[in-house]
Design an enzyme around this catalytic site. Structure first.
Site, mmCIF file in Angstrom:
data_model
loop_
_atom_site.group_PDB
_atom_site.id
_atom_site.type_symbol
_atom_site.label_atom_id
_atom_site.label_comp_id
_atom_site.label_asym_id
_atom_site.label_seq_id
_atom_site.Cartn_x
_atom_site.Cartn_y
_atom_site.Cartn_z
ATOM 1 N N LYS A 1 -14.535 2.147 15.583
ATOM 2 C CA LYS A 1 -13.207 1.513 15.733
ATOM 3 C C LYS A 1 -12.641 1.739 17.133
ATOM 4 C CE LYS A 1 -12.127 1.712 10.885
ATOM 5 N NZ LYS A 1 -11.413 2.381 9.801
ATOM 6 N N ASN A 57 0.838 -1.198 0.000
ATOM 7 C CA ASN A 57 0.000 0.000 0.000
ATOM 8 C C ASN A 57 0.871 1.246 0.000
ATOM 9 O OD1 ASN A 57 0.632 0.738 2.735
ATOM 10 N ND2 ASN A 57 -0.771 -0.865 3.408
ATOM 11 N N ASP A 94 -4.683 -5.534 5.198
ATOM 12 C CA ASP A 94 -5.838 -6.262 5.732
ATOM 13 C C ASP A 94 -5.765 -7.758 5.416
ATOM 14 O OD1 ASP A 94 -7.065 -4.090 6.922
ATOM 15 O OD2 ASP A 94 -7.942 -3.425 5.025
HETATM 16 O O1 C5P Z 1 -9.688 -1.034 10.910
HETATM 17 P P1 C5P Z 1 -8.780 -0.029 10.372
HETATM 18 O O2 C5P Z 1 -7.685 -0.582 9.538
HETATM 19 O O3 C5P Z 1 -9.416 1.134 9.689
HETATM 20 O O4 C5P Z 1 -8.123 0.603 11.705
HETATM 21 C C1 C5P Z 1 -7.126 1.549 11.686
HETATM 22 C C2 C5P Z 1 -6.306 1.477 12.947
HETATM 23 O O5 C5P Z 1 -6.044 0.154 13.333
HETATM 24 C C3 C5P Z 1 -4.943 2.075 12.733
HETATM 25 O O6 C5P Z 1 -4.490 2.594 13.966
HETATM 26 C C4 C5P Z 1 -4.105 0.887 12.278
HETATM 27 O O7 C5P Z 1 -2.731 1.097 12.533
HETATM 28 C C5 C5P Z 1 -4.689 -0.208 13.131
HETATM 29 N N1 C5P Z 1 -4.678 -1.537 12.498
HETATM 30 C C6 C5P Z 1 -3.887 -2.526 13.034
HETATM 31 N N2 C5P Z 1 -3.915 -3.782 12.488
HETATM 32 C C7 C5P Z 1 -4.699 -4.053 11.431
HETATM 33 C C8 C5P Z 1 -5.491 -3.049 10.875
HETATM 34 C C9 C5P Z 1 -5.473 -1.803 11.425
HETATM 35 O O8 C5P Z 1 -3.153 -2.271 13.993
HETATM 36 N N3 C5P Z 1 -4.694 -5.252 10.911
#
Ligand code: C5P
Length: 408
Positions: free
Chosen positions: A340, A212, A281
């Site tokens: 979140k 990304n 993800d």
């Molecule tokens: O769920 P989302 O990706 O939008 O969440 C964002 C937050 O969660 C950010 O702080 C990101 O660093 C963290 N995150 C994480 N591990 C993941 C996905 C997101 O620590 N697998």
């Protein structure tokens, strides 16, 4: 926009190393960043570098002679020792380090180092054997125990033909260290801050990956601000264009799984966790060990979900450990960020509008909101990532004050 070195008086000591020519670039960057730079050359420094360039860059007369200064009250050593906000010795030879460690005062620079109570930062540059000699190492340890700062040296090819530690570290690292040494706000002294930063490269095969566009700029700004405020900082860093500051401990982790492993290993010692990484993800489970061959047919990749590192920390943390996340959103920003915050059990989430051109991936500025538990969301103005990091650690100080006294 405030610059790091606005209104700061920096005495730039240049000693007798081949790297003395690099002090011109250092002076130039400091002046650009707002500092008043007063160049001082020892006799060795003057052998390698004349005064004309440094005087042109700084607009100040270079100090080279102990006895000349007696005639000139502006550069008189006690006056400047008092007025200076920082002494930066770059390059610093084994000789000036030894003199400073043992209180020798036989020229303007060594004399003034004794007279000042401003922070002192050394950027050593010398032959590897000289650097590694127990005398130099002991002198550095002594100066560190007295609160002096050091940055570098870098390891690489040296002018003497050897390879090893002894190169003057790069100018950006010297500026970072100068900003850290200058900062009076020490609200994070004694605290350990863990930051995830950058993106991930999830392998498709040994030569390809899914990635990304995370630049690592936010993680960099957070790490630098925490270092300035006196914290020990660890950055668990995925692939990105901006490396963490030199003074941070960096654990390089290409994938989300490796990131989680590194976070878990560090978590017991951590006071504040900040999830700033754009964690991938999905990943390909068991990617092939040989390169996939193109055969003209469609290729379908099966993706498995990656662990949510922030949610994992939110669930596993102890009561004294703060957890902060970021939420990159394109629409219904506050609703998504609030969900979140709850789901990941965080103390604070920074919601980012990543759709506008001045905010989000790769930009230097950001449009954000702070969302905390049981408080109204706070809309922030357009800020640089450095300013956002300052505001975030101001909020951290408030959060820490609300922790039970035994947990602070
Ligand atoms: O769920 P989302 O990706 O939008 O969440 C964002 C937050 O969660 C950010 O702080 C990101 O660093 C963290 N995150 C994480 N591990 C993941 C996905 C997101 O620590 N697998």
């Amino acid at each position: 926009m405030a610059r790091d070195f606005d209104n700061q008086v920096i005495v730039l000591g240049v000693t007798g190393s081949i790297a003395a020519y690099k002090s011109c670039e250092i002076a130039s960057r400091l002046v650009e960043a707002g500092a008043e730079v007063v160049p001082v050359l020892t006799s060795g420094g003057r052998e390698f570098l004349g005064t004309a360039s440094l005087e042109g860059i700084t607009g100040q007369r270079a100090i080279t002679d102990m006895f000349e200064s007696v005639q000139n009250p502006d550069i008189e050593h006690i006056a400047l020792a008092r007025r200076a906000n920082l002494f930066l010795i770059a390059p610093a030879t084994a000789n000036i380090i030894a003199k400073a460690a043992h209180g020798l005062a036989d020229d303007w620079l060594s004399t003034t180092l004794l007279a000042t109570r401003a922070p002192i930062l050394f950027a050593p540059a010398m032959n590897t054997m000289m650097y590694q000699h127990p005398a130099t190492q002991d002198n550095m340890a002594l100066l560190k125990s007295r609160g002096c700062h050091f940055v570098g040296p870098a390891t690489g090819a040296l002018a003497c033909g050897e390879f090893g530690p002894g190169r003057l570290i790069d100018t950006p690292a010297i500026l970072e260290a100068a900003a850290i040494a200058l900062c009076n706000e020490q609200s994070l002294r004694g605290k350990h801050v863990l930051i995830t930063s950058g993106g991930n490269h999830e392998p498709i095969d040994p030569v390809r990956y899914i990635g990304n566009r995370s630049s690592g700029k936010m993680g960099y700004a957070l790490a630098l601000e925490a270092l300035k405020r006196g914290a020990q900082v660890t950055v668990v860093c995925g692939p990105c264009e901006v490396r963490p500051p030199d003074a941070a401990i960096v654990v390089d982790t290409p994938t989300a799984t490796a990131m989680l492993e590194a976070v878990n290993a560090c978590l017991p010692q951590v006071d504040i966790f900040i999830a700033a990484a754009a964690v991938a993800d999905y990943r390909i489970e068991d990617p092939p060990t040989e390169k996939r061959k193109r055969n003209g047919a469609n290729l379908t990749l099966e993706l498995a979900p990656n662990p949510d590192i922030a949610a994992h920390v939110g669930a596993a943390r102890k009561p004294h450990q703060l957890a902060i996340g970021f939420a990159a959103e394109t629409h219904d920003i506050l609703e998504h960020a609030a969900a979140k915050l709850k789901k990941k059990n965080l103390d604070l989430i920074v919601a980012n509008d990543v759709k506008s051109v001045d905010s989000g991936f790769g930009t230097d500025t950001t449009r954000a909101w702070f969302l905390g538990q049981d408080v109204e969301p706070e809309a922030l103005p357009l800020l640089s990532k450095a300013e956002l990091a300052q505001r975030l650690f101001d909020r951290v100080a408030i959060l820490q004050a609300t922790l039970p006294a035994t947990n602070r």
